[in-house]
Design a protein around this motif. Structure first.
Motif, PDB file in Angstrom:
ATOM      1  N   ASP A 137     -63.899  87.706  15.633  1.00 49.94           N
ATOM      2  CA  ASP A 137     -64.976  87.013  16.334  1.00 49.94           C
ATOM      3  C   ASP A 137     -65.171  85.674  15.632  1.00 49.94           C
ATOM      4  O   ASP A 137     -65.704  85.606  14.528  1.00 49.94           O
ATOM      5  CB  ASP A 137     -66.260  87.848  16.269  1.00 49.94           C
ATOM      6  N   VAL A 138     -64.726  84.603  16.270  1.00 55.29           N
ATOM      7  CA  VAL A 138     -64.719  83.290  15.624  1.00 55.29           C
ATOM      8  C   VAL A 138     -66.131  82.850  15.251  1.00 55.29           C
ATOM      9  O   VAL A 138     -66.366  82.324  14.158  1.00 55.29           O
ATOM     10  CB  VAL A 138     -64.050  82.254  16.548  1.00 55.29           C
ATOM     11  N   GLY A 139     -67.091  83.056  16.149  1.00 52.92           N
ATOM     12  CA  GLY A 139     -68.456  82.626  15.873  1.00 52.92           C
ATOM     13  C   GLY A 139     -69.067  83.332  14.683  1.00 52.92           C
ATOM     14  O   GLY A 139     -69.667  82.700  13.803  1.00 52.92           O
ATOM     15  N   LEU A 140     -68.940  84.653  14.621  1.00 53.14           N
ATOM     16  CA  LEU A 140     -69.546  85.411  13.523  1.00 53.14           C
ATOM     17  C   LEU A 140     -68.816  85.178  12.204  1.00 53.14           C
ATOM     18  O   LEU A 140     -69.449  85.034  11.145  1.00 53.14           O
ATOM     19  CB  LEU A 140     -69.569  86.906  13.861  1.00 53.14           C
ATOM     20  N   LEU A 141     -67.476  85.116  12.245  1.00 52.15           N
ATOM     21  CA  LEU A 141     -66.740  84.900  11.004  1.00 52.15           C
ATOM     22  C   LEU A 141     -66.957  83.471  10.493  1.00 52.15           C
ATOM     23  O   LEU A 141     -66.932  83.233   9.281  1.00 52.15           O
ATOM     24  CB  LEU A 141     -65.253  85.177  11.212  1.00 52.15           C
ATOM     25  N   GLU A 168     -59.145  77.218  12.391  1.00 52.50           N
ATOM     26  CA  GLU A 168     -60.220  77.312  13.380  1.00 52.50           C
ATOM     27  C   GLU A 168     -61.570  77.744  12.809  1.00 52.50           C
ATOM     28  O   GLU A 168     -62.595  77.568  13.465  1.00 52.50           O
ATOM     29  CB  GLU A 168     -59.812  78.282  14.491  1.00 52.50           C
ATOM     30  N   ILE A 169     -61.565  78.302  11.602  1.00 52.01           N
ATOM     31  CA  ILE A 169     -62.822  78.795  11.024  1.00 52.01           C
ATOM     32  C   ILE A 169     -63.146  78.100   9.708  1.00 52.01           C
ATOM     33  O   ILE A 169     -64.205  77.482   9.564  1.00 52.01           O
ATOM     34  CB  ILE A 169     -62.765  80.321  10.830  1.00 52.01           C
ATOM     35  N   VAL A 170     -62.230  78.175   8.734  1.00 50.16           N
ATOM     36  CA  VAL A 170     -62.527  77.644   7.402  1.00 50.16           C
ATOM     37  C   VAL A 170     -62.673  76.125   7.428  1.00 50.16           C
ATOM     38  O   VAL A 170     -63.676  75.577   6.935  1.00 50.16           O
ATOM     39  CB  VAL A 170     -61.432  78.060   6.398  1.00 50.16           C
ATOM     40  N   ALA A 171     -61.702  75.432   8.005  1.00 50.92           N
ATOM     41  CA  ALA A 171     -61.718  73.962   7.978  1.00 50.92           C
ATOM     42  C   ALA A 171     -62.967  73.371   8.628  1.00 50.92           C
ATOM     43  O   ALA A 171     -63.625  72.500   8.039  1.00 50.92           O
ATOM     44  CB  ALA A 171     -60.448  73.421   8.624  1.00 50.92           C
ATOM     45  N   PRO A 172     -63.370  73.810   9.831  1.00 51.04           N
ATOM     46  CA  PRO A 172     -64.578  73.224  10.426  1.00 51.04           C
ATOM     47  C   PRO A 172     -65.837  73.483   9.609  1.00 51.04           C
ATOM     48  O   PRO A 172     -66.706  72.611   9.507  1.00 51.04           O
ATOM     49  CB  PRO A 172     -64.661  73.914  11.801  1.00 51.04           C
ATOM     50  N   GLN A 173     -65.964  74.682   9.020  1.00 48.54           N
ATOM     51  CA  GLN A 173     -67.157  74.976   8.235  1.00 48.54           C
ATOM     52  C   GLN A 173     -67.174  74.201   6.918  1.00 48.54           C
ATOM     53  O   GLN A 173     -68.221  73.700   6.494  1.00 48.54           O
ATOM     54  CB  GLN A 173     -67.261  76.485   7.968  1.00 48.54           C
ATOM     55  N   LEU A 174     -66.007  74.080   6.285  1.00 49.02           N
ATOM     56  CA  LEU A 174     -65.945  73.309   5.044  1.00 49.02           C
ATOM     57  C   LEU A 174     -66.280  71.852   5.308  1.00 49.02           C
ATOM     58  O   LEU A 174     -66.931  71.187   4.486  1.00 49.02           O
ATOM     59  CB  LEU A 174     -64.551  73.444   4.429  1.00 49.02           C
TER      60      LEU A 174
END
Length: 462
Positions: A326-330, A290-296
């Motif tokens: 916090d998904v948005g901040l992380l 939910e965090i790493v994959a979308p940003q990468l």
């Protein structure tokens, strides 16, 4: 040094200054009335809140103890000296222009029975300019050097008290502005931004209609026996290419919109501004998915365009323990790390044989007792190849506004790593940097939930 923002007080320096002040006051030999003037001014300056009342206190205290007239002049924001209050006549409701003769006075000046004492407010950069003022005292009889010295000290008290008061008022104005700005952002950016989701949905439906049209044309071509018609096939191919391009653009827009929306909503929360700090809104999530994959995904093409290979871990998603974050901040933590990787990843010689590597790698590992006995953590890593960061830079690299000596002209403000540190620490974690083989590793540790523990390390193969 006095005024430094340290966590511990300098007792030795403060005791020294107290002893110095004690000796100064003995040397001053102020009269009882003069001491009472200072105390009266100090007490009333604390009692009254408004700036108008403070100006009145400045000019009214002295005439209650001695036969004088007092006038207070303060420079406006554009540097024009104005009379703001006087002890003779009715109270002023609005500033008046100062006499031309009072302009640009930088030293104590005696003019007949009038003494003009410059006021330099704290934070002002130049005497006689904006952020400064003048205290005028008119006597009916000659004054002694001792009284002149006392008036100089009294004027200094005015300057100190007024500096603090103006700074306080400015802070209040800033808070009010930021509060209103947050409301404007919510009304004019966040809410209208939701309309883009509606537009994307409509665009997706139109793309789907194009796909249906493409299939209908193909079916019509077959039904009319036009299988070998090149002109018809050319039109179908163009529609197919157009459909594919629109679909790709839609997906790209949709991903960027989701990321931008996430960042806007997490950065411009009303709670941040009302509490004066970042405020978490946490939920349980899978960090890898939910965090790493979308940003990468946002950076992968740009990394490839710079020749940076992304080395994906084998086990990032395996046995992942959901974390309350916090998904948005992380997400912005990873966005900053990937953005830095885009700018600073370098090619390295792997083993001296000429085999080169220019790569970004990421992953995670469990750390036992990271935050104390029985308090395990997950350590998240983002590695890039390149020269090691110098020890001097490494010591300060998470400081706000600091940029390392390896920036090589890349754009930046020295805020990204400081932001990362802040976000991780309010999650109860730690951040760090370590030089490793072939490059640099930035990491942060987050505590595991109380009911979770780091898995036992797998036994080595025999």
């Amino acid at each position: 040094m006095a005024g430094q923002n340290n966590n511990s007080a300098d007792f030795a320096l403060i005791r020294q200054r107290i002893r110095g002040k004690r000796e100064d006051y003995k040397r001053y030999s102020f009269t009882a009335d003069q001491n009472n003037i200072l105390k009266t001014f100090f007490d009333l300056a604390q009692e009254f809140d408004s700036l108008a009342d403070f100006y009145a206190i400045c000019v009214l205290v002295l005439p209650q103890y001695m036969d004088v007239v007092c006038r207070l002049y303060i420079s406006s924001d554009d540097g024009i000296l104005q009379l703001v209050q006087a002890s003779d006549g009715e109270p002023l409701s609005a500033p008046l222009p100062a006499p031309e003769s009072h302009m640009n006075i930088t030293e104590i000046s005696r003019r007949g029975n009038t003494l003009l004492l410059p006021i330099l407010l704290k934070g002002s950069t130049a005497k006689g300019g904006a952020g400064s003022g003048l205290f005028e005292v008119v006597f009916k009889r000659p004054i002694s050097p001792q009284l002149r010295f006392f008036l100089e000290k009294f004027t200094n008290r005015i300057a100190v008290a007024l500096s603090g008061r103006l700074a306080s008022y400015q802070n209040v104005r800033h808070i009010e502005f930021v509060t209103n700005l947050v409301a404007d952002i919510e009304h004019n950016i966040i809410i209208p931004n939701m309309y883009f989701r509606h537009l994307f949905n409509k665009l997706r439906k139109k793309i789907a209609e194009m796909s249906d049209l493409e299939e209908q044309i193909k079916a019509m071509k077959a039904a009319m026996g036009m299988t070998g018609n090149e002109s018809c096939q050319h039109i179908i191919d163009k529609i197919t290419d157009l459909h594919k391009s629109l679909t790709d653009y839609h997906q790209e827009l949709d991903k960027h919109h989701k990321s931008s929306t996430l960042f806007i909503e997490s950065l411009f929360r009303r709670d941040h501004f009302t509490q004066g700090q970042l405020v978490l809104r946490t939920r349980k999530c899978n960090v890898a998915r939910e965090i790493v994959a979308p940003q990468l995904e946002q950076y992968e093409r740009r990394l490839q365009s710079r020749g940076v290979t992304v080395e994906h871990p084998d086990d990032m998603r395996a046995e992942e323990i959901p974390l309350q974050v916090d998904v948005g901040l992380l997400s912005q933590v990873y966005a900053n790390l990937f953005s830095n990787a885009l700018k600073y990843t370098e090619t390295v010689d792997v083993d001296g044989s000429g085999r080169q590597r220019k790569a970004l790698a990421y992953g995670r590992e469990y750390v036992r007792d990271c935050f104390g006995a029985g308090r395990d953590a997950i350590k998240f890593n983002v590695f890039t190849t390149g020269r090691h960061i110098s020890p001097a830079d490494a010591d300060r690299i998470f400081d706000e506004g600091y940029r390392g000596t390896n920036v090589r002209g890349e754009m930046g403000h020295g805020h990204g790593l400081s932001f990362i540190k802040q976000v991780v620490e309010i999650h109860g974690g730690w951040v760090g940097y370590e030089p490793v083989l072939h490059g640099n590793n930035f990491w942060f540790c987050l505590p595991l939930p109380d009911d979770e523990a780091a898995p036992e390390p797998e036994a080595a193969d025999s």
